[in-house]
Design an enzyme around this catalytic site. Structure first.
Site, PDB file in Angstrom:
ATOM      1  N   ASN A 128      36.096  77.036  46.865  1.00 56.66           N
ATOM      2  CA  ASN A 128      36.360  74.756  47.711  1.00 56.66           C
ATOM      3  C   ASN A 128      35.241  74.549  48.399  1.00 56.66           C
ATOM      4  O   ASN A 128      35.192  73.995  48.264  1.00 56.66           O
ATOM      5  CB  ASN A 128      37.375  75.401  48.584  1.00 56.66           C
ATOM      6  CG  ASN A 128      38.759  75.389  47.530  1.00 56.66           C
ATOM      7  OD1 ASN A 128      40.226  75.876  48.525  1.00 56.66           O
ATOM      8  ND2 ASN A 128      39.233  74.473  46.774  1.00 56.66           N
ATOM      9  N   LEU A 129      34.508  76.508  49.194  1.00 60.89           N
ATOM     10  CA  LEU A 129      33.628  76.080  50.390  1.00 60.89           C
ATOM     11  C   LEU A 129      32.653  75.874  49.602  1.00 60.89           C
ATOM     12  O   LEU A 129      31.833  75.033  50.590  1.00 60.89           O
ATOM     13  CB  LEU A 129      33.599  77.636  50.838  1.00 60.89           C
ATOM     14  CG  LEU A 129      35.065  78.725  51.277  1.00 60.89           C
ATOM     15  CD1 LEU A 129      34.220  79.687  51.356  1.00 60.89           C
ATOM     16  CD2 LEU A 129      36.039  77.346  52.188  1.00 60.89           C
ATOM     17  N   CYS A 149      47.849  78.621  33.625  1.00 63.57           N
ATOM     18  CA  CYS A 149      45.879  78.879  33.440  1.00 63.57           C
ATOM     19  C   CYS A 149      45.886  79.242  36.204  1.00 63.57           C
ATOM     20  O   CYS A 149      46.884  79.797  36.358  1.00 63.57           O
ATOM     21  CB  CYS A 149      45.293  77.515  33.718  1.00 63.57           C
ATOM     22  SG  CYS A 149      45.772  75.850  34.928  1.00 63.57           S
ATOM     23  N   LYS A 191      44.774  74.265  53.961  1.00 60.99           N
ATOM     24  CA  LYS A 191      43.994  73.231  54.054  1.00 60.99           C
ATOM     25  C   LYS A 191      44.825  72.655  55.697  1.00 60.99           C
ATOM     26  O   LYS A 191      43.920  71.858  56.034  1.00 60.99           O
ATOM     27  CB  LYS A 191      44.170  72.535  52.680  1.00 60.99           C
ATOM     28  CG  LYS A 191      43.468  73.779  51.385  1.00 60.99           C
ATOM     29  CD  LYS A 191      43.062  73.062  50.758  1.00 60.99           C
ATOM     30  CE  LYS A 191      42.680  73.396  49.860  1.00 60.99           C
ATOM     31  NZ  LYS A 191      41.538  72.692  48.151  1.00 60.99           N
ATOM     32  N   CYS A 196      38.146  70.247  38.252  1.00 59.44           N
ATOM     33  CA  CYS A 196      36.963  70.677  39.730  1.00 59.44           C
ATOM     34  C   CYS A 196      36.619  72.130  38.724  1.00 59.44           C
ATOM     35  O   CYS A 196      35.215  72.746  38.496  1.00 59.44           O
ATOM     36  CB  CYS A 196      37.265  71.417  40.832  1.00 59.44           C
ATOM     37  SG  CYS A 196      36.657  68.850  41.260  1.00 59.44           S
ATOM     38  N   GLY A 208      38.623  68.333  48.402  1.00 60.15           N
ATOM     39  CA  GLY A 208      37.206  67.900  48.639  1.00 60.15           C
ATOM     40  C   GLY A 208      36.514  66.696  49.488  1.00 60.15           C
ATOM     41  O   GLY A 208      35.980  66.769  50.187  1.00 60.15           O
ATOM     42  N   ARG A 239      31.823  72.351  48.322  1.00 62.51           N
ATOM     43  CA  ARG A 239      32.139  71.137  48.755  1.00 62.51           C
ATOM     44  C   ARG A 239      33.088  70.860  49.410  1.00 62.51           C
ATOM     45  O   ARG A 239      33.235  69.829  50.412  1.00 62.51           O
ATOM     46  CB  ARG A 239      32.645  70.392  46.722  1.00 62.51           C
ATOM     47  CG  ARG A 239      33.519  70.746  47.119  1.00 62.51           C
ATOM     48  CD  ARG A 239      34.100  70.882  45.396  1.00 62.51           C
ATOM     49  NE  ARG A 239      35.938  70.868  45.085  1.00 62.51           N
ATOM     50  CZ  ARG A 239      36.369  71.838  44.613  1.00 62.51           C
ATOM     51  NH1 ARG A 239      35.316  73.366  44.556  1.00 62.51           N
ATOM     52  NH2 ARG A 239      37.620  72.456  44.214  1.00 62.51           N
TER      53      ARG A 239
END
Length: 352
Positions: free
Chosen positions: A63-64, A311, A79, A180, A34, A66
């Site tokens: 992700n997209l 997680c 990335k 996030c 971000g 932000r």
């Protein structure tokens, strides 16, 4: 002088000399998520000559909203590779150096020593303290920022102080700060804080303006207000003389995907994601207890066996691990979560 820079060269006090300093500068950006998505195109567009990017993550659909340096077609890509491609399209005159591994205590000093400035856009405290200490030891300024839900903060750490550890001497307890993933993030909070970070970097590199030395700028998207906090060097702080185990420093007890694969038969695999996430993908043999239910259901777990918590990316599991340790369990958690498991152990697993 390239016409693309004419509007900033025309600024009072800027001129061709400042532009030349940007062209000669070498900047390392930690994270192409971000904050990096806001920082990287700004630096390239302004004419920074060399940009290094360090990030071991891949693009996913969450992700997209932000991370606008990436697009839908980049889902599943590195990335760093996606960001480098976007920068090349924006300004082919900027040299981009990519690393798809994680910044660690073993590689941080040689990496940072090749740059004039480091910008930390990471999303975890272990990397933030590592970046701050490595910048201090290599004698280069550090621009840092962080975002949580609807707001964030940004500042600059200087080799001779004040620095990140003067403001935050020790990390918060694992899992006490929402990620996030767990708490959500307002997209423009990332844009604003990333913009502030890029602003500080350009001021330092060009020699224009007064950087945030001993000051933190805070932004609240819900009110649209900015505020600032002044801070001084801590005279009682222990000097940084070497890099340490930052995961241990931050209280993070993790195991790797490879280690979990080997230990799976002897451990309780605890999934603390939500049921809808487990329906998409889960590790075979795991027990599902969402993090929000763990405090009332933890006694369902076998105390005689070690517990490995996981997680999505490893943030909620850190909080769960801490709670279980406090209840007397032998607990670790999976670094990188099921997302890394899918990449390293089970490539056929569906990702989200």
């Amino acid at each position: 002088m390239d016409a693309r820079y004419s509007r900033q060269v025309a600024l009072p006090g800027f001129g061709t000399a400042a532009q030349g300093r940007l062209s000669a500068a070498r900047v390392l950006v930690i994270g192409a998520g971000g904050l990096g998505s806001a920082v990287l195109p700004t630096l390239a567009g302004a004419g920074v000559g060399t940009i290094g990017i360090v990030d071991d993550d891949t693009v996913d659909a969450t992700n997209l909203h932000r991370q606008h340096i990436h697009g839908t077609d980049d889902i599943g890509r590195s990335k760093t590779e996606s960001a480098a491609e976007s920068i090349a399209a924006l300004n082919p005159g900027t040299l981009v150096i990519t690393r798809t591994d994680r910044l660690t205590s073993a590689n941080a000093l040689p990496i940072l020593s090749e740059y004039d400035l480091v910008i930390d856009g990471s999303d975890n405290f272990a990397t933030r303290y590592l970046a701050a200490d490595a910048a201090s030891l290599t004698g280069i300024p550090l621009v840092w920022g962080s975002v949580s839900q609807f707001g964030g903060q940004a500042s600059v750490s200087w080799p001779d102080g004040p620095g990140y550890r003067d403001l935050f001497p020790s990390p918060p307890p694992p899992g006490s700060v929402l990620s996030c993933e767990a708490g959500g993030v307002f997209p423009t909070a990332v844009t604003v804080i990333g913009g502030l970070m890029a602003t500080e970097a350009l001021k330092i590199l060009s020699g224009v303006g007064s950087p945030l030395r001993g000051r933190v700028t805070l932004f609240d998207a819900l009110t649209g207000e900015f505020s600032s906090l002044d801070y001084l060097p801590d005279p009682s702080a222990t000097p940084v003389t070497r890099l340490i185990d930052y995961e241990a420093f931050c209280g993070i007890d993790t195991v790797t995907a490879d280690e979990v694969s080997a230990l799976a038969d002897d451990s309780v695999l605890l999934d603390v994601r939500e049921p809808w996430e487990a329906e998409i993908a889960s590790i075979r043999g795991s027990v599902l207890i969402p993090l929000g239910e763990l405090s009332t259901r933890f006694e369902e777990l076998d105390r005689s066996r070690p517990v490995v918590v996981y997680c999505h990316h490893g943030v909620r599991s850190a909080s769960a691990r801490q709670f279980l340790v406090e209840q007397g369990y032998r607990a670790t958690h999976l670094a990188g979560g099921i997302d890394l498991w899918a990449r390293r152990i089970d490539p056929e697993m569906e990702r989200y």
